[in-house]
Every structure is written in structure tokens, then in C-alpha cells.
Design a protein around this motif. Sequence first.
Motif, PDB file in Angstrom:
ATOM      1  N   LEU A   1       0.821  -1.217   0.000  1.00 44.69           N
ATOM      2  CA  LEU A   1       0.000   0.000   0.000  1.00 44.69           C
ATOM      3  C   LEU A   1       0.852   1.263   0.000  1.00 44.69           C
ATOM      4  O   LEU A   1       0.334   2.363  -0.210  1.00 44.69           O
ATOM      5  CB  LEU A   1      -0.936   0.008   1.207  1.00 44.69           C
TER       6      LEU A   1
ATOM      7  N   PRO B   1       0.331   3.193  -3.491  1.00 44.18           N
ATOM      8  CA  PRO B   1      -0.775   4.149  -3.616  1.00 44.18           C
ATOM      9  C   PRO B   1      -0.661   5.311  -2.629  1.00 44.18           C
ATOM     10  O   PRO B   1      -1.111   6.419  -2.924  1.00 44.18           O
ATOM     11  CB  PRO B   1      -2.036   3.329  -3.354  1.00 44.18           C
ATOM     12  N   GLU B   2      -0.039   5.077  -1.472  1.00 48.84           N
ATOM     13  CA  GLU B   2       0.161   6.184  -0.534  1.00 48.84           C
ATOM     14  C   GLU B   2       1.073   7.243  -1.150  1.00 48.84           C
ATOM     15  O   GLU B   2       0.808   8.440  -1.014  1.00 48.84           O
ATOM     16  CB  GLU B   2       0.760   5.662   0.776  1.00 48.84           C
TER      17      GLU B   2
ATOM     18  N   THR C   1      -6.085   4.569   2.340  1.00 55.27           N
ATOM     19  CA  THR C   1      -4.973   3.624   2.204  1.00 55.27           C
ATOM     20  C   THR C   1      -4.129   3.592   3.470  1.00 55.27           C
ATOM     21  O   THR C   1      -3.707   2.512   3.893  1.00 55.27           O
ATOM     22  CB  THR C   1      -4.087   3.960   0.983  1.00 55.27           C
ATOM     23  N   TYR C   2      -3.892   4.741   4.090  1.00 55.73           N
ATOM     24  CA  TYR C   2      -3.157   4.740   5.361  1.00 55.73           C
ATOM     25  C   TYR C   2      -3.964   4.031   6.447  1.00 55.73           C
ATOM     26  O   TYR C   2      -3.396   3.356   7.303  1.00 55.73           O
ATOM     27  CB  TYR C   2      -2.813   6.161   5.811  1.00 55.73           C
TER      28      TYR C   2
ATOM     29  N   HIS D   1      -3.607   0.309   5.881  1.00 57.11           N
ATOM     30  CA  HIS D   1      -2.240  -0.038   6.264  1.00 57.11           C
ATOM     31  C   HIS D   1      -2.104  -0.033   7.783  1.00 57.11           C
ATOM     32  O   HIS D   1      -1.459  -0.909   8.372  1.00 57.11           O
ATOM     33  CB  HIS D   1      -1.275   0.951   5.634  1.00 57.11           C
TER      34      HIS D   1
END
Length: 151
Positions: free
Chosen positions: A24, A27-28, A136-137, A140
Motif C-alpha cells: 500500500l 498508492p500512498e 490507504t493509510y 495499512h
Amino acid sequence: MSSATAGATLPSGFRVLASFPDALVLPEFVFGGLVWILVASTKVAVQMSQGWVMFVSVFCFVISTLLLLLYMCGAHGGKSAWVAVDAFYQVIATVFYLSAAVLQAYTTYMLKFEGTFKNYQIDIAAVVFAFAVTLTYFIHMVFSLVRWKSS
């Protein structure tokens, strides 16, 4: 930065980019970089809130890059303390980006009728990508906390 089911260790080398949730980070980088670029490309009307958005996007971009380089070089040495560092960073990044996304959305809403339509569209895109990088974070973070808990 490895799968939560594979144990409580962080992978090294290019395995970092092939393991979930650590993949991920790509994308981050993309979404966070887009937030940074989009906010920087508009007229900054509210310095405090958009300054925070810029700080968060640059801070997370730099720290994510440093952590990725450390993990890829194997500098963490497979120690469990790095699992805690990773989980802690993901929590901080999620909270920071959530606050930045909300501030950017509020600023965009307040400036709806001020400035040009092009700046408004760019601000809307910044809001969309700010919430995308927050998601996304968050994902994650959840898997990093699970990994940390199992260590």
C-alpha cells in the motif's frame, strides 16, 4: 511490513513491495504526491488550513520514503521494535491525513464562490485524493496494528 498472517516481522528488499499491507506504500506515494501537487498548484487562500495539508502531505511523503528505503536496505534487521515503529507511524499518518482531508474539504467548501472555477476543481481533486490516501493509510494502519499485536 509484511502480511499480518505471516508473523510479526518486516520483510526486506523488494519483498516489501510484494507483501500486504506494505504494498500500500505505492498508492500512498501516488495519492499523497497528488495531494501535495494539487494543493501547491492552486492559490492558497486560507494559509493555516492549506498549510497544514501541505505539511501533512510532505511529512508523510518524506517519512514513508525513509521507512521504505530502510526496509528495502534491511536496516531494520528483522527486529520486533521496527514493527512497533511501523504501527506507530501508520497511526500518526492516518490521523494527520484525516485531519488534512477534512480541513481541505472545509476550505474547498468555503471557497466555492471565491476564485476561479479551475482552482475550485483542483481543490476538489485534492479533497478526493486526500480522502483516498487517508483510506490507504487507514487500511495499512489496521494491518500494521494487527502485526504489532501479534509480535
